[in-house]
Design a protein around this motif. Structure first.
Motif, PDB file in Angstrom:
ATOM      1  N   LYS A  34       0.426  11.614  -2.506  1.00 34.66           N
ATOM      2  CA  LYS A  34       0.099  13.017  -2.258  1.00 34.66           C
ATOM      3  C   LYS A  34       0.066  13.700  -3.616  1.00 34.66           C
ATOM      4  O   LYS A  34       1.091  14.083  -4.158  1.00 34.66           O
ATOM      5  N   ARG A  94       0.625   5.614  -0.044  1.00 28.18           N
ATOM      6  CA  ARG A  94      -0.219   6.795   0.105  1.00 28.18           C
ATOM      7  C   ARG A  94       0.343   7.863  -0.831  1.00 28.18           C
ATOM      8  O   ARG A  94       1.497   8.255  -0.717  1.00 28.18           O
ATOM      9  N   ARG A 153     -10.662   5.141   7.087  1.00 29.19           N
ATOM     10  CA  ARG A 153     -11.152   6.252   6.275  1.00 29.19           C
ATOM     11  C   ARG A 153     -12.314   6.903   6.987  1.00 29.19           C
ATOM     12  O   ARG A 153     -13.130   6.237   7.592  1.00 29.19           O
ATOM     13  N   LYS A 171       0.847  -1.182   0.000  1.00 31.11           N
ATOM     14  CA  LYS A 171       0.000   0.000   0.000  1.00 31.11           C
ATOM     15  C   LYS A 171       0.887   1.238   0.000  1.00 31.11           C
ATOM     16  O   LYS A 171       1.880   1.300   0.716  1.00 31.11           O
ATOM     17  N   THR A 183      -8.935  -0.179   6.727  1.00 40.78           N
ATOM     18  CA  THR A 183      -8.450   1.186   6.579  1.00 40.78           C
ATOM     19  C   THR A 183      -9.211   2.080   7.522  1.00 40.78           C
ATOM     20  O   THR A 183     -10.329   1.776   7.931  1.00 40.78           O
TER      21      THR A 183
END
Length: 130
Positions: free
Chosen positions: A19, A17, A129, A15, A127
């Motif tokens: 930006k 992330r 979220r 995974k 997750t």
């Protein structure tokens, strides 16, 4: 990544992330929207073929995608390999045994993740979220 653990093939992943800048995010959203149209159109086409007791798979749909890009220039906004991979994912989801009794795609079993359709709420596993 595919590897073998105890005689069983295991699919592993990582995974990340991202930006994204505002422009990158807009481009990703546009690509995602185009992929959704390709997926839904391909799925609808497969359902129509199935009702006629015929079969449709990746190869003819990829050829039709190339023709569709000439007729619908907005499809060219997304890279070809992204749209082709969408059809390959659909092909994998429509393998024999991936359909439940009601005729809906059991994507959670076929792909290991629940893909949200308009009649379903998205489900995020593991997750945090909002």
């Amino acid at each position: 990544m595919l590897f073998q653990r105890g005689g069983v093939l295991v699919l592993s992943g990582r995974k990340y992330r991202l930006k994204l800048t505002a422009g990158q995010a807009a481009l990703c959203e546009e690509f995602g929207n185009i992929c959704r149209v390709v997926w839904n159109t391909g799925l609808d086409q497969r359902r129509q073929y199935r009702q006629r007791e015929a079969w449709m798979n990746y190869v003819p749909q990829a050829a039709e995608l190339a023709d569709a890009k000439r007729d619908h220039p907005w499809l060219t906004a997304a890279p070809s390999h992204v749209l082709q991979h969408t059809l390959k994912d659909l092909d994998r989801a429509c393998l024999p045994g991936a359909w439940n009794i009601q005729g809906e795609v059991a994507l959670e079993d076929a792909l290991g993740a629940l893909v949200p359709f308009p009649h379903r709420e998205p489900h995020h596993r593991g997750t945090s979220r909002p």
